[in-house]
Design an enzyme around this catalytic site. Structure first.
Site, PDB file in Angstrom:
ATOM      1  N   LYS A  25      42.919 -18.486  13.629  1.00  8.60           N
ATOM      2  CA  LYS A  25      44.289 -18.646  13.165  1.00  8.60           C
ATOM      3  C   LYS A  25      44.380 -18.901  11.664  1.00  8.60           C
ATOM      4  O   LYS A  25      45.283 -18.379  10.994  1.00  8.60           O
ATOM      5  CB  LYS A  25      44.965 -19.790  13.932  1.00  8.60           C
ATOM      6  CG  LYS A  25      45.032 -19.570  15.438  1.00  8.60           C
ATOM      7  CD  LYS A  25      45.773 -18.299  15.782  1.00  8.60           C
ATOM      8  CE  LYS A  25      45.793 -18.006  17.258  1.00  8.60           C
ATOM      9  NZ  LYS A  25      46.474 -19.023  18.056  1.00  8.60           N
ATOM     10  N   GLU A  62      49.782 -27.584  10.656  1.00  4.97           N
ATOM     11  CA  GLU A  62      50.723 -26.672  10.023  1.00  4.97           C
ATOM     12  C   GLU A  62      52.024 -27.427   9.773  1.00  4.97           C
ATOM     13  O   GLU A  62      52.431 -28.256  10.595  1.00  4.97           O
ATOM     14  CB  GLU A  62      50.958 -25.493  10.964  1.00  4.97           C
ATOM     15  CG  GLU A  62      51.661 -24.298  10.356  1.00  4.97           C
ATOM     16  CD  GLU A  62      51.728 -23.146  11.363  1.00  4.97           C
ATOM     17  OE1 GLU A  62      50.767 -22.369  11.437  1.00  4.97           O
ATOM     18  OE2 GLU A  62      52.740 -23.060  12.084  1.00  4.97           O
ATOM     19  N   HIS A  65      56.529 -26.430  24.508  1.00  4.55           N
ATOM     20  CA  HIS A  65      56.174 -25.213  23.768  1.00  4.55           C
ATOM     21  C   HIS A  65      56.137 -23.983  24.663  1.00  4.55           C
ATOM     22  O   HIS A  65      55.479 -22.996  24.358  1.00  4.55           O
ATOM     23  CB  HIS A  65      54.846 -25.397  23.034  1.00  4.55           C
ATOM     24  CG  HIS A  65      54.875 -26.573  22.105  1.00  4.55           C
ATOM     25  ND1 HIS A  65      55.505 -26.539  20.890  1.00  4.55           N
ATOM     26  CD2 HIS A  65      54.378 -27.834  22.237  1.00  4.55           C
ATOM     27  CE1 HIS A  65      55.391 -27.715  20.292  1.00  4.55           C
ATOM     28  NE2 HIS A  65      54.713 -28.514  21.086  1.00  4.55           N
ATOM     29  N   ARG A 121      48.510  -9.744  23.232  1.00  2.00           N
ATOM     30  CA  ARG A 121      48.586  -9.528  24.676  1.00  2.00           C
ATOM     31  C   ARG A 121      50.045  -9.292  25.042  1.00  2.00           C
ATOM     32  O   ARG A 121      50.936  -9.396  24.198  1.00  2.00           O
ATOM     33  CB  ARG A 121      48.077 -10.761  25.422  1.00  2.00           C
ATOM     34  CG  ARG A 121      48.809 -12.046  25.017  1.00  2.00           C
ATOM     35  CD  ARG A 121      48.485 -13.200  25.917  1.00  2.00           C
ATOM     36  NE  ARG A 121      48.955 -14.473  25.423  1.00  2.00           N
ATOM     37  CZ  ARG A 121      50.188 -14.929  25.499  1.00  2.00           C
ATOM     38  NH1 ARG A 121      51.140 -14.157  26.020  1.00  2.00           N
ATOM     39  NH2 ARG A 121      50.514 -16.121  25.040  1.00  2.00           N
TER      40      ARG A 121
END
Length: 493
Positions: free
Chosen positions: A113, A199, A234, A291
């Protein structure tokens, strides 16, 4: 084209893949464990194989061997489990079995990431400020120092996986340690990698994703955007397309950035490029999901394109067969995620036996599910029970159809989040399309129970109490004492 596809997944996505394979005349092999035995995907597949190892759907070696044993040409991983594991894709490639999805090289690239964020930033596209490294549970001091440098609020994210597992929003320093412990554990369980990176968080914000599709011949297109700002843990509870708050200029810029990122990272098959839109109207790229997504039916309803069929055709080496100009984005589609859980009791999962399962239908309504009356909702897996999508030419029409569809559900045997979904859909913010990522933190309207409802509940409780107190001992009716009744029970002489 493939003759046999092994579906390395379960639940509604396995049902979804199997049905498209049947449309294409492709034989399917399904996997299951004991708790999945009554699931619909087991009944629809041409052949089923029971998973015997403790790792179940995470056992890459066992799944590849099953595919070999049953002469499968390809494996479709669905989402979750092994769908984004580059090692699994590589094991399929080494075994001469086609992995339906991006190559192992692409999966390896987007799974890193931090490197992905840096690659995109170097290309001139905005990304959130983030930590330069990922941290293990043993590196608590380094993680805390990185958090102090970054500032709050911030997001802890799993280095090797998606948003739903290992992601925690940390609003203040006092929350960091406990949130990090939970995030490390969740990431290790889901991805076999406990590392986290940090982040910056934008509050409030909008979570946007753009569906892109690319083939192995250099063709790449987008299929519009989706908004997934209403989430719990989430996971998107409600998602819709198009995003109701974007201007035409913002929408075109979002699509442009998504295609640029897709080309930059070499995305093939169906991938989703995710962004955050801050309160100032600025986009920030966050990650790529290499995906198919849980929310793909929304895009299918707007475009008329079967994304699973497209994945299979691309994996078989066929060209995409359509250009960007061929894509027609029609109307509005909204999806809700029906879970077997109790939102009024800390979202406690509610596994059990479904005594009744009646789902809605009608124009513009689609339900993806593995469930039916008489099947079991297992304990060990995600509580997702069904996805309900409504489409119409206008957002108001789609919302009206979705409200009707949610009200038409009849489920008994387990608790569900349907009452919560009804309140979300009726909220003025949602009706107006002005909601954001802080929506679920605000009190929903309708929390107060009307007096007439309390009165009816009191009457029902009183009647139930009286009925329980009535003598329920058995008694024979008069006709049971007749000669006819006695003679009918005599055995032949």
């Amino acid at each position: 084209m493939f003759r046999t596809i092994l579906v390395a997944n379960r639940g509604e996505i396995a049902v979804r893949i199997i049905r498209t394979c049947r449309d294409m005349g492709i034989r399917t092999v399904a996997l299951y464990d004991n708790s999945d035995l009554s699931s619909l995907h087991v009944r629809l597949a041409d052949e089923c194989v029971q998973l015997s190892s403790g790792a179940l759907y995470h056992d890459a070696a066992a799944i590849v061997q099953i595919a070999r044993d049953h002469n499968a040409d390809a494996i479709h991983p669905g989402y979750g489990f092994l769908a984004e594991h580059s090692a699994f894709a590589r094991a399929c490639e080494d075994a001469g079995i086609t992995f339906i999805g991006p190559s192992s090289t692409t999966l390896e690239k987007v799974r890193d990431k931090i490197a992905t964020l840096e690659t995109v930033r170097a290309a001139g596209i905005a990304v959130p400020r983030h930590s330069p490294h990922a941290y293990r549970a043993s590196e608590w001091e380094a993680l805390r120092d990185a958090a102090e440098r970054l500032g709050y609020p911030l997001v802890l994210k799993a280095y090797s996986g998606g948003r739903s597992h290992g992601t925690r929003l940390v609003r203040e320093p006092a929350q960091l340690e406990s949130m990090a412990q939970h995030a490390h554990s969740a990431a290790l369980t889901a991805f076999g990698d406990e590392r986290l990176y940090l982040e910056e968080a934008f509050l409030p914000a909008h979570y946007l994703e753009v569906q892109i599709v690319g083939d192995r011949h250099g063709n790449l297109i987008h299929l519009g955007e989706r908004d997934g700002s209403i989430q719990h843990n989430h996971r998107k509870v409600v998602e819709e397309s198009p995003a109701p708050y974007l201007t035409d200029a913002q929408r075109k810029e979002l699509w442009r950035q998504a295609l640029a990122i897709g080309r930059l990272l070499g995305c093939v098959s169906t991938c989703t490029v995710e962004f955050v839109l801050d309160s100032q109207g600025r986009f920030y790229f966050t990650e790529v999901k290499a995906r198919i997504q849980v929310e793909h039916p929304i895009t299918e309803m707007r475009t008329g394109i079967d994304l699973v069929r497209t994945q299979i055709q691309i994996a078989a080496g066929e060209p995409l067969g359509l250009s960007q100009d061929d894509v027609a984005l029609r109307g509005c589609a909204i999806q809700v995620r029906v879970n077997a859980e109790d939102p009024w009791n800390h979202y406690l999962p509610s596994p059990g036996h479904l005594r009744r399962f009646r789902f809605p239908g009608g124009p513009g309504v689609r339900v993806d599910t593995y469930a039916y009356g008489g099947c079991d909702v297992p304990v060990r897996y995600d509580p997702l029970l069904a996805k309900v999508v409504a489409w119409d030419d206008t957002r108001a029409g789609a919302l009206g159809r979705l409200r009707r569809a949610v009200a038409d559900f009849a489920i008994s045997g387990v608790q569900t989040n349907l009452p919560l979904i009804q309140r979300i859909l009726d909220a003025p913010e949602f009706t107006a399309g002005t909601y954001d990522s802080e929506f679920t933190r605000r009190p929903l309207p309708g929390a107060e129970v009307p007096p007439e409802h309390l009165r009816n509940l009191a009457i029902a409780a009183a009647l139930a109490y009286i009925r329980r107190g009535i003598d329920s001992s058995g008694a024979l009716p008069d006709r049971a004492h007749s000669g006819w009744h006695r003679d009918s029970r005599k055995l032949p002489q």
